[in-house]
Design an enzyme around this catalytic site. Structure first.
Site: not given
Length: 465
Positions: A33, A448
């Protein structure tokens, strides 16, 4: 003592080793854990990259009013519902963790899941402390993938105050008004962004003179300037004492101007992480470790013990999920094909810091190139110099590239600014596949006016022989 074909310690990346090819192996999976949730799935899922980035996105949205002002849009952050934010994130995370645990425990008949702390008692032999008691197990092969945990500095009084680490701070019951963050690395930088964006007054404390000092010096200096505008930044400070104070804590510092005291409701310790090799008592298993506690592995991820491999944060200097996943695939292959092993490739490992502004890096920094005597040329392209940068009114970010002037080979890439972890990927690809900085910008179209023009222009700015 029960004997297995394979024992896997840790259910982070190690958990991914098991697929259908292991269906006839008798396998044990051990999970102690992690964090306050003690959940299956490792650091990344429960207390690391996944929940933190879900908080980061929320913080980015909460920060949008300040960005709007620059663009002529009046926005306001009127409400932060912490419990809703927290529960939305962990409602998903905890469900995934539990379903992963249930799958291994109930739907893999060849896999035995042990939930508890394991420690070596001999070569490929372990004792596991579970709720049902101790059990000793052994195997022909062992994979050590037990990760790490927060490093707590030795500050007088630290044991007398309630403090949080990255394992627990995301599950706070309520959002504090103020927070002290100890540490100026990526954990501190990300949580400072998260909590300040949600309205918490953040004080960041560090021993050095820069935030994120491991980054390229230009990136670190630019980020430090930005951080000083957002947070109460206390650099070049030594922490001498911490103590309870009212409904929070007080931290006593020694700095350039002498002694000072800072107060906050919550203290977050973000001073780094340490490997869990000591918890496993790897020495008892004959497994060699480095001075920093990392398990020593060779290029095939094999440890000093025959039949034992290691991967991820417990052995790698790159404490990154994408590295652990790569190493997992290497270990998986080598378990299945011991006579035809493959090696890990750690040549071009990128990393990112999801703070504000975002940061991404791969390869050499300029200071590393100088220290190693590497010949290089560099280029810097500001976001403010590309059309999309104008759209965002970004006057802080930039991309910085280093290349070999003779061959055009990229040596390093560093970006600070919006979407830096995404923008750096074509440069990682170029370095990994040997594309040079001459052909990369000219051999393809760059849309672009999209943000990748930042990378294109930085490449075109390199002075190559």
């Amino acid at each position: 003592m029960r004997h297995f074909d394979l024992i896997i310690i840790g259910t982070g990346s190690g958990n991914a080793i098991l697929d259908d090819r292991f269906s006839d192996w008798d396998v044990a999976v051990v999970e102690k854990g992690v964090g306050s949730a003690s959940s299956y799935g490792g650091t990344c899922l429960n207390v690391g990259c996944i929940p933190t980035k879900m908080f980061v996105h929320t913080a980015d949205v909460a920060e949008s009013p300040s960005a709007g002002q620059t663009l002529g849009v009046g926005l306001r952050r009127t409400e932060v519902r912490w419990e809703e934010i927290r529960d939305r994130i962990f409602g998903r995370i905890d469900t995934i963790a539990e379903s992963g645990r249930r799958f291994r425990a109930e739907q893999n008949p060849n896999v035995t899941l042990y939930e508890g702390v394991a420690r070596f008692t001999g070569v490929r032999r372990l004792v596991v402390d579970t709720d049902a008691g101790q059990e000793t197990i052994s195997a022909d092969r062992v994979v050590v993938a037990a990760g790490g945990r927060p490093l707590i500095p030795d500050i007088p009084g630290i044991g007398d105050v309630d403090y949080h680490t990255s394992d627990s701070v995301m599950r706070l019951e309520r959002l504090p008004e103020s927070m002290i963050i100890l540490g100026t690395g990526f954990i501190g930088a990300e949580f400072a962004h998260i909590f300040s964006s949600l309205g918490v007054n953040v004080t960041m404390v560090g021993r050095s003179g820069r935030v994120l000092r491991g980054e390229d010096v230009d990136v670190s200096e630019r980020f430090t300037e930005t951080a000083a505008r957002r947070w109460d930044l206390r650099l070049n400070r030594t922490q001498t004492k911490v103590a309870p104070s009212g409904d929070g804590v007080e931290l006593v510092l020694e700095g350039p101007d002498g002694t000072e005291t800072v107060h906050a409701q919550t203290l977050l310790v973000a001073t780094g992480r340490r490997p869990n090799s000591d918890l496993l008592d790897t020495a008892a298993g004959g497994i060699a470790t480095a001075e920093n506690g990392k398990v020593r592995v060779d290029s095939t991820q094999r440890t000093s013990v025959e039949g034992v491999w290691a991967l991820g944060d417990i052995s790698s200097e790159h404490e990154l999920k994408h590295v652990a996943n790569h190493e997992e695939r290497v270990v998986q292959h080598n378990l299945l094909h011991p006579d035809d092993p493959v090696e890990s490739d750690h040549r071009f490992v990128p990393h990112a810091v999801f703070t504000a502004p975002q940061i991404a890096s791969v390869g050499l920094t300029e200071q590393q190139a100088r220290e190693r005597g590497v010949t290089y040329t560099s280029s810097v392209q500001d976001y403010a110099g590309i059309a999309y940068g104008w759209a965002m009114e970004d006057r802080t970010g930039f991309a910085k590239l280093l290349a070999d002037p003779a061959s055009g080979r990229l040596l390093g890439a560093h970006i600070i600014g919006p979407q830096a972890p995404t923008l750096i990927q074509p440069l990682v690809q170029a370095m990994s596949f040997g594309l040079d900085a001459r052909s990369l910008p000219r051999g393809q179209y760059w849309i672009h006016p999209a943000m990748p023009e930042l990378v294109e222009n930085a490449l075109l700015g390199l002075e190559l022989d």
